[in-house]
Design a protein around this motif. Structure first.
Motif, PDB file in Angstrom:
ATOM      1  N   MET A 223      10.210 -13.061   2.599  1.00 51.18           N
ATOM      2  CA  MET A 223       9.941 -11.715   2.102  1.00 51.18           C
ATOM      3  C   MET A 223       8.459 -11.401   2.315  1.00 51.18           C
ATOM      4  SD  MET A 223      11.972 -11.623  -1.537  1.00 51.18           S
ATOM      5  CE  MET A 223      13.750 -11.828  -1.656  1.00 51.18           C
ATOM      6  N   PRO A 224       8.127 -10.382   3.088  1.00 52.57           N
ATOM      7  CA  PRO A 224       6.715 -10.118   3.378  1.00 52.57           C
ATOM      8  C   PRO A 224       5.972  -9.323   2.314  1.00 52.57           C
ATOM      9  CG  PRO A 224       8.101  -8.625   4.633  1.00 52.57           C
ATOM     10  CD  PRO A 224       9.033  -9.562   3.913  1.00 52.57           C
ATOM     11  N   VAL A 225       6.680  -8.499   1.535  1.00 52.65           N
ATOM     12  CA  VAL A 225       6.017  -7.546   0.641  1.00 52.65           C
ATOM     13  C   VAL A 225       6.573  -7.658  -0.774  1.00 52.65           C
ATOM     14  CG1 VAL A 225       5.617  -5.075   0.188  1.00 52.65           C
ATOM     15  CG2 VAL A 225       5.570  -5.936   2.538  1.00 52.65           C
ATOM     16  N   VAL A 226       5.691  -7.478  -1.767  1.00 53.37           N
ATOM     17  CA  VAL A 226       6.107  -7.481  -3.163  1.00 53.37           C
ATOM     18  C   VAL A 226       5.676  -6.177  -3.827  1.00 53.37           C
ATOM     19  CG1 VAL A 226       3.985  -8.677  -3.870  1.00 53.37           C
ATOM     20  CG2 VAL A 226       5.973  -8.697  -5.385  1.00 53.37           C
ATOM     21  N   VAL A 227       6.526  -5.657  -4.681  1.00 57.79           N
ATOM     22  CA  VAL A 227       6.194  -4.483  -5.484  1.00 57.79           C
ATOM     23  C   VAL A 227       5.497  -4.961  -6.748  1.00 57.79           C
ATOM     24  CG1 VAL A 227       7.099  -2.470  -6.693  1.00 57.79           C
ATOM     25  CG2 VAL A 227       8.214  -3.266  -4.600  1.00 57.79           C
ATOM     26  N   TYR A 228       4.317  -4.403  -7.034  1.00 58.46           N
ATOM     27  CA  TYR A 228       3.547  -4.868  -8.186  1.00 58.46           C
ATOM     28  C   TYR A 228       3.394  -3.751  -9.213  1.00 58.46           C
ATOM     29  CZ  TYR A 228      -0.065  -7.078 -10.975  1.00 58.46           C
ATOM     30  OH  TYR A 228      -0.761  -7.623 -12.015  1.00 58.46           O
ATOM     31  N   TRP A 229       3.900  -3.996 -10.424  1.00 61.11           N
ATOM     32  CA  TRP A 229       3.823  -3.014 -11.499  1.00 61.11           C
ATOM     33  C   TRP A 229       2.857  -3.430 -12.608  1.00 61.11           C
ATOM     34  CZ3 TRP A 229       9.603  -1.294 -12.505  1.00 61.11           C
ATOM     35  CH2 TRP A 229      10.039  -0.554 -11.401  1.00 61.11           C
ATOM     36  N   GLY A 230       1.967  -4.344 -12.290  1.00 60.11           N
ATOM     37  CA  GLY A 230       0.999  -4.786 -13.286  1.00 60.11           C
ATOM     38  C   GLY A 230      -0.200  -3.857 -13.364  1.00 60.11           C
ATOM     39  N   LYS A 231      -1.223  -4.302 -14.087  1.00 61.77           N
ATOM     40  CA  LYS A 231      -2.424  -3.502 -14.267  1.00 61.77           C
ATOM     41  C   LYS A 231      -3.288  -3.531 -13.003  1.00 61.77           C
ATOM     42  CE  LYS A 231      -3.357  -5.985 -17.833  1.00 61.77           C
ATOM     43  NZ  LYS A 231      -3.952  -6.619 -19.029  1.00 61.77           N
ATOM     44  N   GLU A 232      -3.980  -2.431 -12.759  1.00 60.21           N
ATOM     45  CA  GLU A 232      -4.843  -2.361 -11.583  1.00 60.21           C
ATOM     46  C   GLU A 232      -5.941  -3.417 -11.643  1.00 60.21           C
ATOM     47  OE1 GLU A 232      -7.653   0.853  -9.145  1.00 60.21           O
ATOM     48  OE2 GLU A 232      -6.592   1.459 -10.978  1.00 60.21           O
TER      49      GLU A 232
END
Length: 208
Positions: free
Chosen positions: A79-88
Motif C-alpha cells: 500500500m503506497p498511501v495512507v489517509v491521516y486524520w490526526g493532528k497537523e
C-alpha cells in the motif's frame, strides 16, 4: 463496490484508490487477499485512517510506534498511501516514522516532502453526488493558476457512488475540459504522489 471486472465492468474505467486497514493481513488475511485478487489492474489499495488500524494520535496511541507499525504493514500489503486524520502538529512525526510513499491529510495542506514521503491535503471531503463532485473539481481548477498543473486529491463516498458514478464524473469532466482547452489525467493516489514529486523536483518529463 470493489469486485471483479466481470461483476462490475466499470472498475477498469477510471483509476481508484480503495482504502482498508493494512492490519487485515494478520486478522483477516482471507478477506484482504480476496480484494487484491479481484482488484482492477489500474486500481490500488491504500491504508485508511490512520494506518495499521482505524485510530489516530488523538485516541491515546503511542504515535511513533503506531506510525512504524503502519509503515511496516503497508509495505507487507504493498500500500503506497495512507489517509491521516490526526493532528497537523503530529504530521511530521507520523511521516518520519511511517516511511511510506504518501500521506493524505484530511484538511487543506500544501504539498511537501519529508524524508522522501510526500504529504498532501485532501481537496474535498467525502462527496456523494456526481454533480457536486464535478462542480467541486471544476471550481477548484478554475480558481487555480492556469499556467501550472492542478493536483487534486478527491474523495468520493463509496456508500453512495459506485465505479459507474466515478466513470460518469470522469466523462463529464473530460467533456467539459475539451471545450476550454484543458485536460484531466486520472490516476491513483500512489501515482499522484509520484507525479507531484516529479513535478516539484523539476522532472516534468516524467509527468503522465
Amino acid at each position: 463496490q470493489l469486485n471483479s471486472e466481470q461483476l462490475n465492468p466499470f472498475l477498469s474505467k477510471v483509476p481508484i484508490g480503495w482504502t482498508m486497514p493494512p492490519g487485515m493481513i494478520e486478522f483477516a488475511p482471507t478477506i484482504i487477499e480476496y480484494y487484491y485478487n479481484h482488484l482492477s489492474t489500474i486500481d490500488e489499495i491504500d491504508a485508511g485512517p490512520c494506518g495499521v488500524g482505524y485510530a489516530t494520535d488523538m485516541s491515546g496511541n503511542n504515535l511513533v510506534e503506531f506510525a512504524k507499525l503502519s509503515g511496516e504493514f503497508m509495505k507487507r500489503d504493498d500500500m503506497p498511501v495512507v489517509v491521516y486524520w490526526g493532528k497537523e502538529s503530529a504530521l511530521d512525526t507520523y511521516t518520519i516514522n511511517s516511511n511510506v510513499s504518501g500521506i493524505w491529510w484530511y484538511n487543506t495542506y500544501k504539498y511537501k516532502l519529508v524524508d522522501n514521503t510526500g504529504i498532501f491535503g485532501q481537496t474535498n471531503g467525502y462527496i456523494s453526488s456526481i454533480s457536486e463532485m464535478v462542480n467541486t473539481i471544476e471550481s477548484q481548477v478554475k480558481a487555480a493558476n492556469p499556467n501550472k498543473p492542478v493536483f487534486l486529491a478527491s474523495y468520493v463516498d463509496g456508500w453512495h457512488l459506485s465505479p459507474l458514478s466515478v466513470y460518469a464524473i470522469a466523462l463529464k469532466l473530460s467533456y467539459d475540459a475539451e471545450k476550454t482547452g484543458k485536460r484531466y489525467v486520472f490516476v491513483t493516489p500512489g501515482v499522484l504522489f509520484e507525479t507531484m514529486k516529479a513535478y516539484f523536483e523539476g522532472k516534468e518529463e516524467n509527468l503522465p
